[in-house]
Write a protein that holds these residues in place. Sequence first.
Motif, PDB file in Angstrom:
ATOM      1  N   ASP A  77       6.798   3.423  -9.402  1.00 34.82           N
ATOM      2  CA  ASP A  77       8.180   2.945  -9.465  1.00 34.82           C
ATOM      3  C   ASP A  77       8.531   2.136  -8.219  1.00 34.82           C
ATOM      4  N   GLN A  78       8.088   2.580  -7.048  1.00 36.87           N
ATOM      5  CA  GLN A  78       8.354   1.825  -5.825  1.00 36.87           C
ATOM      6  C   GLN A  78       7.706   0.442  -5.879  1.00 36.87           C
ATOM      7  N   ALA A  79       6.489   0.365  -6.380  1.00 35.60           N
ATOM      8  CA  ALA A  79       5.817  -0.932  -6.481  1.00 35.60           C
ATOM      9  C   ALA A  79       6.607  -1.889  -7.367  1.00 35.60           C
ATOM     10  N   LEU A  80       7.135  -1.383  -8.478  1.00 35.41           N
ATOM     11  CA  LEU A  80       7.958  -2.214  -9.350  1.00 35.41           C
ATOM     12  C   LEU A  80       9.256  -2.610  -8.666  1.00 35.41           C
ATOM     13  N   TRP A  81       9.865  -1.680  -7.951  1.00 35.54           N
ATOM     14  CA  TRP A  81      11.147  -1.928  -7.276  1.00 35.54           C
ATOM     15  C   TRP A  81      10.989  -2.993  -6.192  1.00 35.54           C
ATOM     16  N   LEU A  82       9.848  -2.955  -5.506  1.00 34.66           N
ATOM     17  CA  LEU A  82       9.652  -3.859  -4.368  1.00 34.66           C
ATOM     18  C   LEU A  82       9.007  -5.183  -4.748  1.00 34.66           C
TER      19      LEU A  82
ATOM     20  N   SER B 142       4.001  11.047   2.676  1.00 31.90           N
ATOM     21  CA  SER B 142       4.009   9.803   1.912  1.00 31.90           C
ATOM     22  C   SER B 142       4.221   8.643   2.865  1.00 31.90           C
ATOM     23  N   SER B 143       3.719   7.486   2.460  1.00 29.40           N
ATOM     24  CA  SER B 143       3.880   6.284   3.277  1.00 29.40           C
ATOM     25  C   SER B 143       3.823   5.062   2.384  1.00 29.40           C
ATOM     26  N   ALA B 144       4.371   3.976   2.894  1.00 30.19           N
ATOM     27  CA  ALA B 144       4.320   2.695   2.194  1.00 30.19           C
ATOM     28  C   ALA B 144       4.310   1.577   3.221  1.00 30.19           C
ATOM     29  N   SER B 145       3.552   0.536   2.913  1.00 27.34           N
ATOM     30  CA  SER B 145       3.577  -0.651   3.766  1.00 27.34           C
ATOM     31  C   SER B 145       3.615  -1.884   2.884  1.00 27.34           C
ATOM     32  N   VAL B 146       4.305  -2.895   3.374  1.00 28.53           N
ATOM     33  CA  VAL B 146       4.459  -4.156   2.656  1.00 28.53           C
ATOM     34  C   VAL B 146       4.067  -5.276   3.604  1.00 28.53           C
ATOM     35  N   VAL B 147       3.101  -6.096   3.189  1.00 31.36           N
ATOM     36  CA  VAL B 147       2.656  -7.227   3.997  1.00 31.36           C
ATOM     37  C   VAL B 147       3.022  -8.508   3.264  1.00 31.36           C
ATOM     38  N   GLY B 148       3.704  -9.403   3.984  1.00 25.97           N
ATOM     39  CA  GLY B 148       4.069 -10.689   3.421  1.00 25.97           C
ATOM     40  C   GLY B 148       3.612 -11.828   4.298  1.00 25.97           C
ATOM     41  N   SER B 149       3.864 -13.033   3.869  1.00 31.87           N
ATOM     42  CA  SER B 149       3.427 -14.212   4.619  1.00 31.87           C
ATOM     43  C   SER B 149       4.146 -14.364   5.949  1.00 31.87           C
ATOM     44  N   ALA B 150       5.299 -13.663   6.121  1.00 37.07           N
ATOM     45  CA  ALA B 150       6.081 -13.836   7.343  1.00 37.07           C
ATOM     46  C   ALA B 150       6.311 -12.527   8.092  1.00 37.07           C
ATOM     47  N   GLY B 151       5.605 -11.472   7.709  1.00 35.05           N
ATOM     48  CA  GLY B 151       5.789 -10.216   8.421  1.00 35.05           C
ATOM     49  C   GLY B 151       5.442  -9.030   7.560  1.00 35.05           C
ATOM     50  N   GLU B 152       5.725  -7.817   8.073  1.00 33.60           N
ATOM     51  CA  GLU B 152       5.435  -6.613   7.316  1.00 33.60           C
ATOM     52  C   GLU B 152       6.465  -5.537   7.604  1.00 33.60           C
TER      53      GLU B 152
ATOM     54  N   THR C 101      -1.751  -5.601 -10.166  1.00 33.62           N
ATOM     55  CA  THR C 101      -1.614  -7.028  -9.903  1.00 33.62           C
ATOM     56  C   THR C 101      -0.269  -7.461 -10.452  1.00 33.62           C
ATOM     57  N   HIS C 102       0.639  -7.823  -9.561  1.00 30.10           N
ATOM     58  CA  HIS C 102       1.995  -8.192  -9.969  1.00 30.10           C
ATOM     59  C   HIS C 102       2.022  -9.635 -10.481  1.00 30.10           C
ATOM     60  N   THR C 103       2.964  -9.909 -11.358  1.00 33.86           N
ATOM     61  CA  THR C 103       3.054 -11.255 -11.928  1.00 33.86           C
ATOM     62  C   THR C 103       3.355 -12.300 -10.868  1.00 33.86           C
ATOM     63  N   GLY C 104       3.979 -11.871  -9.766  1.00 30.42           N
ATOM     64  CA  GLY C 104       4.262 -12.798  -8.678  1.00 30.42           C
ATOM     65  C   GLY C 104       3.083 -13.041  -7.753  1.00 30.42           C
ATOM     66  N   GLY C 105       1.960 -12.350  -7.981  1.00 29.53           N
ATOM     67  CA  GLY C 105       0.756 -12.573  -7.199  1.00 29.53           C
ATOM     68  C   GLY C 105       0.420 -11.485  -6.206  1.00 29.53           C
TER      69      GLY C 105
ATOM     70  N   THR D  52       0.849  -1.188   0.000  1.00 36.77           N
ATOM     71  CA  THR D  52       0.000   0.000   0.000  1.00 36.77           C
ATOM     72  C   THR D  52       0.883   1.236   0.000  1.00 36.77           C
ATOM     73  N   PHE D  53       0.605   2.153  -0.921  1.00 39.99           N
ATOM     74  CA  PHE D  53       1.375   3.384  -1.053  1.00 39.99           C
ATOM     75  C   PHE D  53       0.429   4.579  -1.013  1.00 39.99           C
ATOM     76  N   ARG D  54       0.850   5.634  -0.342  1.00 40.29           N
ATOM     77  CA  ARG D  54       0.034   6.847  -0.260  1.00 40.29           C
ATOM     78  C   ARG D  54       0.954   8.059  -0.385  1.00 40.29           C
ATOM     79  N   ARG D  55       0.545   9.044  -1.178  1.00 39.33           N
ATOM     80  CA  ARG D  55       1.351  10.253  -1.386  1.00 39.33           C
ATOM     81  C   ARG D  55       0.405  11.450  -1.530  1.00 39.33           C
ATOM     82  N   THR D  56       0.627  12.464  -0.702  1.00 43.06           N
ATOM     83  CA  THR D  56      -0.192  13.677  -0.726  1.00 43.06           C
ATOM     84  C   THR D  56       0.719  14.895  -0.754  1.00 43.06           C
ATOM     85  N   VAL D  57       0.437  15.829  -1.664  1.00 42.98           N
ATOM     86  CA  VAL D  57       1.172  17.092  -1.711  1.00 42.98           C
ATOM     87  C   VAL D  57       0.184  18.206  -2.046  1.00 42.98           C
ATOM     88  N   ALA D  58       0.600  19.429  -1.782  1.00 43.70           N
ATOM     89  CA  ALA D  58      -0.168  20.573  -2.268  1.00 43.70           C
ATOM     90  C   ALA D  58      -0.140  20.565  -3.790  1.00 43.70           C
ATOM     91  N   ALA D  59      -1.264  20.853  -4.390  1.00 44.89           N
ATOM     92  CA  ALA D  59      -1.353  20.814  -5.851  1.00 44.89           C
ATOM     93  C   ALA D  59      -0.409  21.826  -6.480  1.00 44.89           C
TER      94      ALA D  59
END
Length: 310
Positions: A174-179, A229-239, A207-211, A142-149
Motif C-alpha cells: 500500500d505504501q508503494a502505491l501511495w508513494l 520497519s523502514s522505507a527509503s525513496v530515491v529520486g533524481s534530485a534527492g532521497e 515495476t510502477h507505470t511511471g518507471g 525500498t521497504f522492509r518490515r519485520t515482526v515476530a511471527a
Amino acid sequence: MDDTPQVGIVGAGGIAPPHIEGWLALGAEVAILRRTGADALGERYGIRIVDTLDELIAGSGIVDIVSPTSSHLDIALAAFAQRRHVVCEKPLAVTAVDAQAMADAAATAGVRLFPAHVVRYFAGYQQVHEEIGGVGTLLELTFRRTVAAPASAWFFSPDAGGGIIRDLMIHDLDQALWLAGPVAEVSATQDPPTADEPPVSAHVTLTHTGGAISHVRADWAEPGAAFHSSASVVGSAGELSVDTDEVGGAAEGSLPPASAADPYREQLADFLHAIRTGREARVTPADGVAAVVLVDAAYASLEAGRPVRL
C-alpha cells in the motif's frame, strides 16, 4: 450521525485492543461480539459484549472488523445490508474480487467502507508522502518490515486468508502505491515457498507505470523478535527515508512503536471525520482494493515462477 459514535467490534485478537482504545479515546460507545477472547476484552475495557452479529450490527452505527481475513466479506456484507458504515482491517478480503465486491456493496448501500491501512497514519511515513515531490523523478523505493511471527496457524496459510505477503507485506505494498503510483508488473519470491512456522521471508519487486522500481521485503521472525520497519525513496534530485528504530523503538509484540500521536487513534479519527463531513478519508475503498490486487499478483507470480503483468 449521533455525536456519540456507536461502534461494534468483530474480532478479539491482537489487533483488537488498539482499535478499542482508539474508539474509546474518541468518545465512542463500544460493544464487541462474543467470541474467544471477547470476555477478557470486555472486562479490561468495560465494554459491552453482544451475543450475535445481527444484534451487534443493529446496535451500531459503525462496524469495525478486526477478525481473520477470510471472514471480512460476509461480515461487511451483513453490515451493509443494515446500512452501517464499516471499518475493516487490512487486507479488505482474501482476493481482489471479494475486496471489490465489498467496495461495490458499500457504494450500493450508500454507506462508507474504510480499509484500515494504519501505516498511512504514522508520522514518518506521512512526512515522506508529503515531501516526495522534492526528490524529483522517482527511481527506486525500498521497504522492509519485520515482526515476530503470529501464533495462530491460519496466518501461515494463503488458502485460509493468511500468508506473509497478504497479512504483513500488504502494509508496504500500500505504501508503494501511495508513494509511487500504479504498478505494471509484479515479481515475487518467498523463502521457504510454503511454511507453517517461522522464519518466513518474502520479497516482491514492483515495476510502477511511471518507471520507478519498488523492492518490498517482509519477514516473520522467531517469537519475541522486535518490530522494525523502514522505507527509503530515491529520486533524481534527492532521497527520503523513515526508520522505526530512529523514532522511538518497538512496542511489545508485533505492534508498531509508540509515538506522540497514536496512529490507530489518528486513523479512526480520520474515518469518523469523513463520515461526519462526507469527505474522503486518507485511505479509500479503491486504495484497499488496489493493495489486494498486488497481493493477488504476488501470489500468482510465486505460483508461476515469473513476473506477472497487470
